[in-house]
Design an enzyme around this catalytic site. Structure first.
Site, PDB file in Angstrom:
ATOM      1  N   CYS A   1     -11.234  10.988  11.062  1.00 14.63           N
ATOM      2  CA  CYS A   1     -11.167   9.575  11.502  1.00 14.63           C
ATOM      3  C   CYS A   1      -9.885   9.592  12.381  1.00 14.63           C
ATOM      4  O   CYS A   1      -8.904  10.007  12.422  1.00 14.63           O
ATOM      5  CB  CYS A   1     -10.870   8.859  10.313  1.00 14.63           C
ATOM      6  SG  CYS A   1     -10.405   7.327  10.510  1.00 14.63           S
TER       7      CYS A   1
ATOM      8  N   CYS B   1     -21.174  -0.208  11.989  1.00  8.81           N
ATOM      9  CA  CYS B   1     -19.900   0.424  11.940  1.00  8.81           C
ATOM     10  C   CYS B   1     -19.961   2.038  11.908  1.00  8.81           C
ATOM     11  O   CYS B   1     -19.000   2.824  12.504  1.00  8.81           O
ATOM     12  CB  CYS B   1     -18.932   0.132  10.439  1.00  8.81           C
ATOM     13  SG  CYS B   1     -19.764   0.406   9.051  1.00  8.81           S
TER      14      CYS B   1
ATOM     15  N   CYS C   1     -27.374  -3.315   7.668  1.00 14.14           N
ATOM     16  CA  CYS C   1     -26.469  -2.995   9.091  1.00 14.14           C
ATOM     17  C   CYS C   1     -25.792  -1.466   8.878  1.00 14.14           C
ATOM     18  O   CYS C   1     -25.299  -1.085   7.990  1.00 14.14           O
ATOM     19  CB  CYS C   1     -25.410  -3.993   9.139  1.00 14.14           C
ATOM     20  SG  CYS C   1     -24.512  -3.976  10.489  1.00 14.14           S
TER      21      CYS C   1
ATOM     22  N   CYS D   1     -18.095  -5.291  13.163  1.00 12.17           N
ATOM     23  CA  CYS D   1     -18.619  -5.646  11.880  1.00 12.17           C
ATOM     24  C   CYS D   1     -19.197  -7.177  12.084  1.00 12.17           C
ATOM     25  O   CYS D   1     -18.229  -7.999  12.817  1.00 12.17           O
ATOM     26  CB  CYS D   1     -17.726  -5.802  10.803  1.00 12.17           C
ATOM     27  SG  CYS D   1     -18.345  -6.363   9.261  1.00 12.17           S
TER      28      CYS D   1
ATOM     29  N   ASP E   1       0.899  -1.191  -0.063  1.00  9.31           N
ATOM     30  CA  ASP E   1       0.161   0.021  -0.083  1.00  9.31           C
ATOM     31  C   ASP E   1       0.882   1.206  -0.139  1.00  9.31           C
ATOM     32  O   ASP E   1       0.442   2.306   0.468  1.00  9.31           O
ATOM     33  CB  ASP E   1      -1.113  -0.125   1.156  1.00  9.31           C
ATOM     34  CG  ASP E   1      -0.395   0.187   2.459  1.00  9.31           C
ATOM     35  OD1 ASP E   1       0.726   0.161   2.623  1.00  9.31           O
ATOM     36  OD2 ASP E   1      -1.129   0.346   3.559  1.00  9.31           O
TER      37      ASP E   1
ATOM     38  N   CYS F   1     -14.972   0.803  14.235  1.00  7.42           N
ATOM     39  CA  CYS F   1     -15.703   0.519  12.973  1.00  7.42           C
ATOM     40  C   CYS F   1     -15.503  -0.995  12.453  1.00  7.42           C
ATOM     41  O   CYS F   1     -16.268  -1.704  11.892  1.00  7.42           O
ATOM     42  CB  CYS F   1     -15.735   1.571  11.877  1.00  7.42           C
ATOM     43  SG  CYS F   1     -14.093   1.381  10.852  1.00  7.42           S
TER      44      CYS F   1
ATOM     45  N   CYS G   1     -18.635   4.734  15.235  1.00  2.10           N
ATOM     46  CA  CYS G   1     -17.345   5.685  14.974  1.00  2.10           C
ATOM     47  C   CYS G   1     -17.421   6.682  16.291  1.00  2.10           C
ATOM     48  O   CYS G   1     -18.363   7.491  16.363  1.00  2.10           O
ATOM     49  CB  CYS G   1     -17.525   6.366  13.756  1.00  2.10           C
ATOM     50  SG  CYS G   1     -16.401   7.630  13.417  1.00  2.10           S
TER      51      CYS G   1
ATOM     52  N   CYS H   1     -23.503  -5.993   3.129  1.00  4.11           N
ATOM     53  CA  CYS H   1     -23.775  -5.075   4.185  1.00  4.11           C
ATOM     54  C   CYS H   1     -25.418  -4.919   4.667  1.00  4.11           C
ATOM     55  O   CYS H   1     -25.642  -4.869   5.883  1.00  4.11           O
ATOM     56  CB  CYS H   1     -23.138  -3.698   4.134  1.00  4.11           C
ATOM     57  SG  CYS H   1     -21.331  -3.547   4.124  1.00  4.11           S
TER      58      CYS H   1
END
Length: 358
Positions: free
Chosen positions: A224, A204, A201, A258, A144, A254, A208, A198
Site C-alpha cells: 500500500c 477501489c 462494486c 468510491c 487512532d 481507492c 489501486c 458495497c
C-alpha cells in the site's frame, strides 16, 4: 436501577452536543468484544499484512475489543469528523512535476482536532450525567494512537460499513471521515450496525496502483502506498517506485473512486481540515530543497511532520524519478550524497531515471 428515560434523553442531547463540537456523525455500540472481528484481526496479522507495524502485533490482545482494553466499559460512542475534499484527489495524476499529498494531510493534524473535541464532549457528558442524577460515568477517549479498532466500532455503531478498501464508508459522508471513540461505563441503547452496501462494486480494488488488495475487504499494507510513504522506514522496494507516481504522502485512489462519495458534502467538513493552499499542488522541486529545519517549519501543525525530513525527501525523490522532468536533475544530484543513506540511494535511483529519460 438506571432510569432508562434519563439515559435516552442524555443520548439525544449528546448527539446535539457532538454536532455542535464539529462531529458530522455519531453512533452507539456495545462495548463487549466481538470474537468474529478479533479472528479477522488475527488472520490479518498472521498473514503478515501489517508489514513492519510491530505495534499492531504487540498490542493485538488489547485490540480484540473494548472490554479487552477496559473491562469496565459498557458502551462505545463512535464519532466521525468529515474532511470531504472540494477538489478531485486524482486531479494531479496528469501533472507529474507536482506532488500528490493525501487529502487528509492537507489541513491541520486531525489527531489534535478530533481529540480536543472528544475531550470536550467527554467533559460535557460527565457534567450532564451529574446534573441529571445519574451516577458519574468513567470515560476514556481515543483517536487512532491507541490500540482501538475504530473502523469496526464505527460499523457496529451504525456510522457506516467497512468497504472493500477496508476503510469506513458512510452513506452521508462517503469515505471521508476521521474516526474517534469514547468508551464509557454508561449503558446506552446501541444503534443498529450498518449493513454492507458495497454490492458488486470493485472500483477501489481496480484503482489501486500497487495491487494492495489480495481480496476484497483485506489490504496488504506492504503493498500500500500509504504504508510505504508513511510507515515504512527503509528504501521503497523497487517494484513499487514507478507505480507510486507523484504520490509523496499517502494515497487516496481507492477512497476517491468510491461511488458513495457523491453524497459527501464539503459543507459538513470541519473547518480545521480545509486544505492549506501550499499543500494542494506543491512543486516537487521546492520540496527537494527542504533541510530538517525547513521541513519542521513547513509542516508545523501537519500530520506530515511525524515522518521526518528524511522519509519525506525519500518520497519526493521517488516522485522526481517518475516525473520525466530533467530540470529536477540538479536538485536530485545534490541529494546523492545526503547523510541519510536511504535518501542518498533514492536520489541515485531518481538520477538514473531522469538521465535515461533525456
Amino acid at each position: 436501577m438506571v432510569n432508562l428515560s434519563l439515559i435516552d434523553a442524555l443520548k439525544q442531547d449528546l448527539k446535539a452536543e457532538a454536532a455542535r463540537l464539529g462531529f458530522a456523525s455519531i453512533g452507539f455500540a456495545p462495548a463487549a468484544d466481538d470474537p468474529q472481528r478479533a479472528e479477522r484481526l488475527t488472520q490479518w496479522l498472521e498473514a503478515g499484512h501489517h508489514g513492519s507495524m510491530q505495534w499492531m502485533e504487540d498490542r493485538a490482545d488489547v485490540r480484540q475489543g473494548p472490554q479487552s482494553m477496559w473491562p469496565e466499559a459498557q458502551s462505545v460512542i463512535a464519532l466521525g469528523m468529515s474532511y470531504a475534499p472540494e477538489h478531485d484527489p486524482l486531479a494531479l495524476e496528469a501533472e507529474p512535476e507536482k506532488a500528490r499529498i493525501s487529502v487528509y494531510a492537507q489541513g491541520r493534524d486531525y489527531h489534535d482536532t478530533v481529540k480536543k473535541a472528544l475531550k470536550a464532549l467527554a467533559r460535557w457528558l460527565v457534567a450532564e450525567a451529574g446534573k441529571r442524577g445519574l451516577e458519574e460515568p468513567a470515560l476514556k477517549v481515543f483517536v487512532d494512537t491507541a490500540p482501538v479498532m475504530e473502523k469496526p466500532l464505527g460499523e457496529a455503531a451504525g456510522l457506516g460499513w467497512q468497504g472493500k478498501h477496508s476503510n469506513l464508508v458512510s452513506r452521508d459522508h462517503g469515505s471521508w471521515l476521521f474516526l474517534g471513540a469514547i468508551y464509557t461505563t454508561l449503558t446506552f441503547k446501541p444503534d443498529e450496525p450498518h449493513e454492507d452496501r458495497c454490492g458488486s462494486c470493485t472500483a477501489c480494488q481496480t484503482a489501486c496502483p500497487t495491487d494492495a488488495f489480495p481480496q476484497p475487504y483485506v489490504v496488504d499494507a506492504r503493498r500500500c502506498i500509504s504504508y510505504l510513504t508513511i510507515e515504512h522506514k527503509g528504501p521503497i522496494p523497487e517494484e513499487f517506485r514507478a507505480p507510486m507516481g507523484n504520490r509523496i504522502y499517502g494515497c487516496d485512489d481507492c477512497l476517491a473512486v468510491c461511488p458513495w462519495n457523491k453524497f459527501a458534502e464539503t459543507a459538513a467538513r470541519h473547518k480545521a481540515f480545509a486544505p492549506r493552499e501550499d499543500l494542494v499542488a506543491p512543486d516537487i522541486a521546492d520540496l527537494l530543497t527542504l533541510d530538517d529545519a525547513g521541513f519542521r517549519q513547513k509542516f508545523s501543525g501537519s500530520p506530515i511532520k511525524r515522518i521526518g525530513r528524511d522519509r519525506f525527501v525519500r518520497n519526493c525523490l521517488i516522485a522526481a524519478g517518475n516525473s520525466d522532468a530533467p530540470e529536477l536533475l540538479p536538485s536530485v544530484t545534490q541529494l546523492c550524497d545526503d547523510p541519510d543513506p536511504v535518501v542518498a540511494e533514492a536520489a541515485r535511483w531518481a538520477r538514473r531515471r531522469l538521465t535515461t529519460a533525456l
